[in-house]
Design a protein around this motif. Structure first.
Motif, mmCIF file in Angstrom:
data_model
loop_
_atom_site.group_PDB
_atom_site.id
_atom_site.type_symbol
_atom_site.label_atom_id
_atom_site.label_comp_id
_atom_site.label_asym_id
_atom_site.label_seq_id
_atom_site.Cartn_x
_atom_site.Cartn_y
_atom_site.Cartn_z
ATOM 1 N N GLU A 194 -9.647 -3.546 -9.285
ATOM 2 C CA GLU A 194 -10.915 -3.308 -9.099
ATOM 3 C C GLU A 194 -11.917 -4.509 -8.501
ATOM 4 O O GLU A 194 -12.465 -4.438 -7.502
ATOM 5 N N ILE A 195 -11.417 -5.797 -9.007
ATOM 6 C CA ILE A 195 -12.194 -6.681 -8.536
ATOM 7 C C ILE A 195 -11.802 -7.251 -7.178
ATOM 8 O O ILE A 195 -12.439 -7.419 -6.118
ATOM 9 N N PHE A 196 -10.425 -6.863 -6.750
ATOM 10 C CA PHE A 196 -10.101 -6.912 -5.191
ATOM 11 C C PHE A 196 -10.802 -5.871 -4.297
ATOM 12 O O PHE A 196 -10.706 -6.306 -3.245
ATOM 13 N N GLN A 237 -6.790 -8.203 3.437
ATOM 14 C CA GLN A 237 -5.848 -8.802 2.686
ATOM 15 C C GLN A 237 -6.028 -8.632 1.030
ATOM 16 O O GLN A 237 -5.167 -8.354 0.347
ATOM 17 N N GLN A 238 -7.381 -8.185 0.935
ATOM 18 C CA GLN A 238 -7.784 -7.924 -0.318
ATOM 19 C C GLN A 238 -7.486 -6.403 -1.022
ATOM 20 O O GLN A 238 -6.788 -6.302 -1.723
ATOM 21 N N TYR A 239 -7.445 -5.494 0.195
ATOM 22 C CA TYR A 239 -7.010 -4.210 0.041
ATOM 23 C C TYR A 239 -5.714 -4.218 -0.351
ATOM 24 O O TYR A 239 -5.052 -3.315 -0.977
ATOM 25 N N ILE A 240 -4.932 -4.852 0.557
ATOM 26 C CA ILE A 240 -3.581 -4.803 0.403
ATOM 27 C C ILE A 240 -3.013 -5.258 -1.187
ATOM 28 O O ILE A 240 -2.171 -4.662 -1.695
ATOM 29 N N GLY A 270 -1.080 0.456 -4.893
ATOM 30 C CA GLY A 270 -0.539 0.907 -6.005
ATOM 31 C C GLY A 270 -1.482 1.321 -7.118
ATOM 32 O O GLY A 270 -1.241 1.902 -8.202
ATOM 33 N N LYS A 271 -2.796 0.846 -7.276
ATOM 34 C CA LYS A 271 -4.022 1.259 -7.970
ATOM 35 C C LYS A 271 -4.919 1.995 -7.010
ATOM 36 O O LYS A 271 -5.669 2.950 -7.713
ATOM 37 N N LEU A 272 -5.182 1.591 -5.993
ATOM 38 C CA LEU A 272 -6.492 2.036 -5.138
ATOM 39 C C LEU A 272 -5.868 3.161 -4.049
ATOM 40 O O LEU A 272 -4.778 2.939 -3.686
ATOM 41 N N GLU A 273 -6.304 4.139 -4.258
ATOM 42 C CA GLU A 273 -5.821 5.468 -3.239
ATOM 43 C C GLU A 273 -5.943 4.793 -1.926
ATOM 44 O O GLU A 273 -7.079 4.417 -1.222
ATOM 45 N N PRO A 274 -4.764 5.099 -1.088
ATOM 46 C CA PRO A 274 -4.682 4.531 0.113
ATOM 47 C C PRO A 274 -5.681 5.135 1.226
ATOM 48 O O PRO A 274 -6.320 4.247 2.114
ATOM 49 N N LEU A 292 2.161 -1.234 2.691
ATOM 50 C CA LEU A 292 2.258 0.152 1.871
ATOM 51 C C LEU A 292 3.663 0.582 1.940
ATOM 52 O O LEU A 292 4.327 1.142 0.765
ATOM 53 N N HIS A 293 4.323 0.355 3.049
ATOM 54 C CA HIS A 293 5.846 0.734 2.995
ATOM 55 C C HIS A 293 6.752 -0.138 2.596
ATOM 56 O O HIS A 293 7.864 0.416 2.040
#
Length: 792
Positions: free
Chosen positions: A195-197, A215-218, A222-226, A249-250
């Motif tokens: 959530e912080i990222f 880079q933060q979204y990467i 695994g937690k955030l919906e792509p 993601l891959h």
């Protein structure tokens, strides 16, 4: 400070900092620094910070380890007190500035000496708390809080805020890096970090730092919906960032088919062939995408070579062949690829793509099909080919590949001929198809020599007994293959069809020849032949005479039916049937004379039997036998005599006879007669058999006469003397029948004796009349040599 089994003592003076090792004798001393600190300006960290010694000078705060000086922090100001608690460094310094209006402890109106209390988080490098107090005396750390005592006897308690509150405060100030470090130091779970990222990424995205944001979204994968991230970077100008995210993601094997499709589309939009090849040519253990989806996307984008490589590498045979055949039109390579597949996959792919391959590369396709249907072995490298291990024998059903040759009859013929040569027990469909091909060639061939060869080839298939009878017959009829039709009719015993075939073609000689050849199996053929010639208006006298001659010799038709049949022919005159009628009448006359002779003979035998019966009823029987009929020794008492004329010793009779009431010499013949009588009685009710025999017989009158003789049409009636006592031949016949029935009934209820038998005649009734049955009742006595007998 204790480090394992070693105990160290840190000593700080105004001038230096030293460390003593107390676990060793002589207490060795190490001088760590040449400047010290004031009283109460040193502290010891907890074990999480390696139990370092803190020395607070006026310009810096130093950290020491037992053997060396560690890091230092530039905290300016005159230090009055130093304290460490739960990862926080607390410092109290002099405040030379005037006090603020909102500081804690500022209850006096006049300016006083102020102390600044500052709490540092050294790990995360931020000031957790800072405030001014009036003349602090001491600080106590206990129960998770700091307690500050001032000189005016006021005690302040400083409580640490919870982690979430700290993070919210940092979020408000956009200090996301500090928030991340704080969360990690507080061992926040992955959901909280993600959530912080995400918030940090959103912040950077709003600021326009898309590279930093991605880079933060990467780090949230695994937690955030792509889809949350993908929607932000779908713009063409952000395609590089989107590609980086999809690659990550891959790599974590969290991509689905849509993500793979999107990533490959990004590569194709960017024309980045190197990245594309790197993506699809990764090692087998590093594949993090859906291979089938990748093949589809590459094919749609026109990257056929990449799609083929991917399909071959990951053994997606169907996609490999589909691209080679439909897109690249590389038929020879597709055929080579099928030849390297295992048997089951090679068979299924040839069924699916066989027609296309046969159309473009017929010869190579035919060779591969021959391999598949005989002993298929996949094509391998030379090293594999030389190996001693041979796989199990695999054979496909050649009948299933016949539709592949729909437009290639020449290759089909070669394939089928190869199959029956290699495997004579090939399926029937192979022989039927080959027969059809040969019949087509035979029908279109004009050269008589070649036509004869093709005819023999077709007949050889029919004689092989591997074709389906019905299919072969239809094929021969469709192509008007006379020899094949006649052969199949004869093989199926369809003799009437053979004659009808000759009749349709008006082959009169063949009709008579068919009757001669098959007339023994089906006698009705002669009758049909006579009817056929009788309906012909042409001059067929020679054929009619030949047919009539055979009918006359074998008595196949009644004369009246022959005359009626020939009456339909206007060209047949009396001369045609004259010889037949004369011969028939002569034989009938001879048969009548023979029957009259037998009647006289049977009447004489009947009169003789009546005379014997009368003698048995009225006269005594004299036995003059002197020898035993069993042992051929002179008779001695006691002896047994039978009315049939045989005499036996009593002990011989008891030893050899099955029954003392029957003559052992006459018993076998008597039993034969009785079995014949019982068989006649059993057959009296066989009406179906009678009608069937009457229908199939050429002479129905003889069948009815035979059943009359068996008594089938007689009702068993006890005949008595007629009223009025009429005499004559009728009375004698009635008396004879009455006596015969009474005797028959009595003999069946008792033990039957056959007194006399005559030679068997053709009619069983005559045999019954030629035998006189009676019962013998005899008395045995040791005092008399004569036995008493009673007539029936």
């Amino acid at each position: 400070m204790r480090a394992g089994k070693v105990t160290h003592l840190f000593v700080a003076t105004l001038e230096k900092v030293q460390c003593y090792t107390l676990s060793v004798k002589e207490y060795p001393r190490i001088e760590l620094d040449t400047h010290g600190c004031a009283l109460r300006c040193s502290a010891l960290t907890d074990p999480s910070q390696d139990s370092q010694f803190i020395v607070a000078g006026d310009d810096c705060v130093y950290l020491y380890q037992p053997d060396e000086r560690g890091p230092c922090f530039a905290f300016d100001g005159h230090k009055l007190l130093t304290h460490w608690h739960r990862g926080y460094l607390l410092l109290i310094t002099h405040n030379n500035k005037s006090p603020s209006k909102s500081e804690f402890g500022s209850r006096q109106t006049s300016p006083t000496e102020k102390h600044i209390l500052t709490i540092y988080d050294l790990d995360n490098k931020f000031i957790a708390y800072s405030a001014a107090f009036d003349d602090v005396i001491d600080v106590l750390a206990e129960w998770g809080s700091f307690y500050v005592l001032t000189r005016d006897r006021t005690l302040y308690m400083l409580q640490e805020k919870d982690t979430q509150t700290k993070l919210e405060m940092l979020f408000k100030k956009n200090l996301f890096v500090m928030a991340i470090n704080l969360a990690k130091s507080q061992h926040l779970d992955n959901d909280g970090l993600s959530e912080i990222f995400r918030q940090y990424g959103d912040h950077l995205y709003v600021k326009g730092d898309h590279d930093g944001a991605i880079q933060q979204y990467i780090r949230t994968i695994g937690k955030l919906e792509p889809s949350y991230v993908i929607r932000k970077f779908l713009d063409a100008q952000r395609i590089h960032n989107l590609t980086a995210y999809l690659q990550a993601l891959h790599r974590q094997s969290l991509a689905n088919a849509d993500h793979t499709t999107l990533l490959l589309n990004c590569y194709t939009k960017l024309k980045d062939s190197s990245k594309l090849e790197e993506f699809i040519k990764s090692n087998e253990s590093e594949v993090h995408f859906d291979v089938e989806i990748a093949i589809k996307v590459l094919r749609q984008a026109g990257y056929h070579s990449h799609a083929v490589f991917l399909a071959e590498k990951h053994m997606h045979h169907e996609w490999y062949l589909k691209i080679q055949l439909e897109d690249l039109k590389n038929y020879q390579e597709a055929l080579r690829y099928i030849g390297r597949l295992p048997f089951d996959q090679a068979e299924s792919n040839m069924k699916r793509y066989g027609k296309i391959l046969m159309h473009h590369v017929p010869e190579s396709s035919t060779i591969l099909l021959k391999r598949l249907c005989t002993d298929y072995q996949p094509n391998k490298d030379s090293t594999d080919r030389d190996s001693l291990d041979r796989p199990a024998e695999n054979k496909a059903n050649p009948e299933e590949f016949i539709p592949v040759f729909a437009n290639n009859p020449r290759e089909l013929r070669a394939f089928l001929e190869h199959m029956i040569e290699v495997d004579p027990f090939s399926p029937e469909g192979v022989y039927d198809t080959l027969l059809e091909l040969r019949l087509q060639d035979w029908a279109h061939e004009q050269d008589p020599g070649k036509k004869k060869v093709l005819q023999e080839a077709a007949l050889s298939l029919l004689r092989s007994d591997h074709t389906v009878f019905d299919k072969a017959l239809v094929l021969c009829q469709m192509h008007n293959f006379k020899e094949g039709v006649l052969y199949l009719y004869e093989k199926g015993k369809l003799y009437q069809q053979i004659m009808h075939y000759h009749m349709q073609n008006e082959e009169y000689g063949k009709v008579v020849e068919a009757c001669k050849r098959y007339g023994d199996s089906e006698v009705c053929l002669w009758e049909q032949a006579l009817g056929y010639f009788a309906r012909k208006e042409e001059n067929c006298k020679a054929y009619i005479s030949e047919v009539l001659q055979h009918i006359d010799e074998n008595n196949l038709m009644p004369p009246l039916l022959v005359v009626q049949t020939l009456a339909h022919n206007s060209t047949a005159s009396l001369s045609v049937i004259k010889d037949y009628l004369i011969n028939k009448l002569e034989r009938e006359t001879q048969q009548i004379e023979e029957d009259e002779r037998k009647i006289r003979q049977y009447r004489e035998e009947t009169a003789h039997l009546r005379t014997e019966i009368q003698e048995l009823k009225t006269c005594a029987k004299i036995f003059q036998k002197t020898k035993c009929s069993m042992c051929n020794s002179p008779l001695e008492l006691p002896s047994v005599h039978f009315l049939c004329g045989h005499s036996f010793h009593q002990h011989c009779l008891e030893s050899f006879a099955e029954s003392e009431a029957e003559c052992p010499t006459c018993t076998p013949e008597n039993r034969k007669v009785m079995d014949m009588l019982r068989a006649q009685d059993q057959k009296r009710d066989l009406h179906d058999h009678f009608h069937r025999q009457l229908k199939c017989s050429n002479d129905g009158f003889s069948v009815i006469a035979d059943y009359f003789g068996r008594g089938v049409f007689n009702k068993l009636t006890l005949i008595t003397d007629p009223p009025g006592g009429k005499s004559g031949a009728g009375n004698l016949e009635a008396e004879f029948n009455r006596d015969l029935l009474i005797n028959t009934k009595r003999n069946l209820n008792q033990q039957v004796k056959v007194l006399r038998t005559t030679s068997c005649s053709q009619v069983l009734t005559h045999d019954a009349l030629n035998r006189c049955l009676c019962q013998e009742a005899w008395l045995k006595s040791p005092f008399y040599s004569v036995n008493l007998f009673y007539p029936c």
